[in-house]
Enzyme design. Sequence first.
Site, short mmCIF file in Angstrom:
data_model
loop_
_atom_site.label_atom_id
_atom_site.label_comp_id
_atom_site.label_asym_id
_atom_site.label_seq_id
_atom_site.Cartn_x
_atom_site.Cartn_y
_atom_site.Cartn_z
CB CYS A 127 13.55 -27.13 14.00
SG CYS A 127 14.23 -26.71 15.64
CG ASP A 196 8.70 -27.16 20.92
OD1 ASP A 196 9.20 -27.30 19.80
OD2 ASP A 196 9.37 -27.07 21.97
C1 RUB Z 1 12.97 -27.39 18.93
C2 RUB Z 1 11.83 -27.78 18.05
C3 RUB Z 1 11.62 -29.27 17.82
C4 RUB Z 1 10.68 -29.82 18.89
C5 RUB Z 1 10.62 -31.34 18.88
O1 RUB Z 1 12.98 -26.03 19.26
O2 RUB Z 1 11.05 -26.98 17.59
O3 RUB Z 1 11.04 -29.50 16.57
O4 RUB Z 1 11.10 -29.41 20.19
O5 RUB Z 1 11.86 -31.88 19.23
P1 RUB Z 1 14.17 -25.45 20.18
P2 RUB Z 1 12.00 -33.36 19.80
O6 RUB Z 1 15.45 -25.74 19.48
O7 RUB Z 1 13.88 -23.99 20.31
O8 RUB Z 1 14.09 -26.16 21.52
O9 RUB Z 1 11.33 -34.26 18.79
O10 RUB Z 1 13.48 -33.59 19.89
O11 RUB Z 1 11.33 -33.42 21.13
#
Ligand code: RUB
Length: 315
Positions: A127, A196
């Site tokens: 991701c 998340d």
């Molecule tokens: C995003 C996702 C990321 C976390 C952490 O999912 O799974 O790994 O949110 O991101 P989506 P960060 O694209 O569905 O929002 O480290 O940028 O907070």
Amino acid sequence: MILMTALTETAEKIKNMEIRGAGKIARSAAEAMKEEALSIKTKDIKEFNRRMEDAYNILYSTRPTAVSLPNALRAVMRYKADTVEDAKTAIAANADAFISGSENAVKKIGEIGAHRIKDGDTIMTHCNSSAAFAIFETAYRQGKDINVIATETRPRQQGYVTVDFLQKSGIPTTLILDSAVRYTMKKVDLVIVGADAVTVNGSLVNKVGTSQVALAANEARVGFVCAAETYKFSPRTLFGEMVEIEERDPTEVLCNELRAKWPNLKISNPAFDITPHKYIDMIITEIGAISPEMAYWVIKDKLGWELEEAAEASM
Ligand code: RUB
């Protein structure tokens, strides 16, 4: 007709994922709450508080899984004021403190996490996580020769966002299909993903497919590290609640034309999954690298949540 305001616009962007990633969602929500507070014209504190509650609820209902969102909203709403002027000042200060605290946390995670990366390492990520990216960027800037393998991340292809960041920073990058994770794992030294939510027992809620990456890493004896600011830890799980896994629209998986061709076909599109703590070697937070077993301590002592408070917030 619903009147579009800056707040409903931010809510819409979070829903349709124009604003995405747990950290960015939290910071944008805090900023939207501040703008909303400053734009309210009334001098009646009760009316003001009611409108702020409405704003809270609109943003809260956008996406259910990233716990950074309710944690940010609660941080902004932690005010007690007798006048609207005082309430506005407190909310603006809370929002600014949350946003700068969040940005500093990501930077700190980059510095701490970079110590885990050795010269010549190949790191896999899934991701798009700004916290994980901060680690790659810091390690690369320190002169370490690294290669990052990014998964495509069907169906929304957040892997392309990761690839874009990495390429713009000059970091050697390889893009793979999600289904190539296990095959590719033999070339990997370390896996780093974002979060998340982190539950009270140290399990990780992150983009769907993360738990498969963790399984493949475990099988290949490759370290699995999660990069998570402490506001990603879920207070409600202290009260025994589960983190809700967002189910997104089936059209993300299959186009309307093919859905019409197979009218009886069911489509399941969970956006996140849960990686049990036993597959996680370490969680890198802004307060240090901790074991998943320390999640209870983070929620209780760092975030200051007691059982009664968690119960109240879940009502
Ligand atoms: C995003 C996702 C990321 C976390 C952490 O999912 O799974 O790994 O949110 O991101 P989506 P960060 O694209 O569905 O929002 O480290 O940028 O907070």
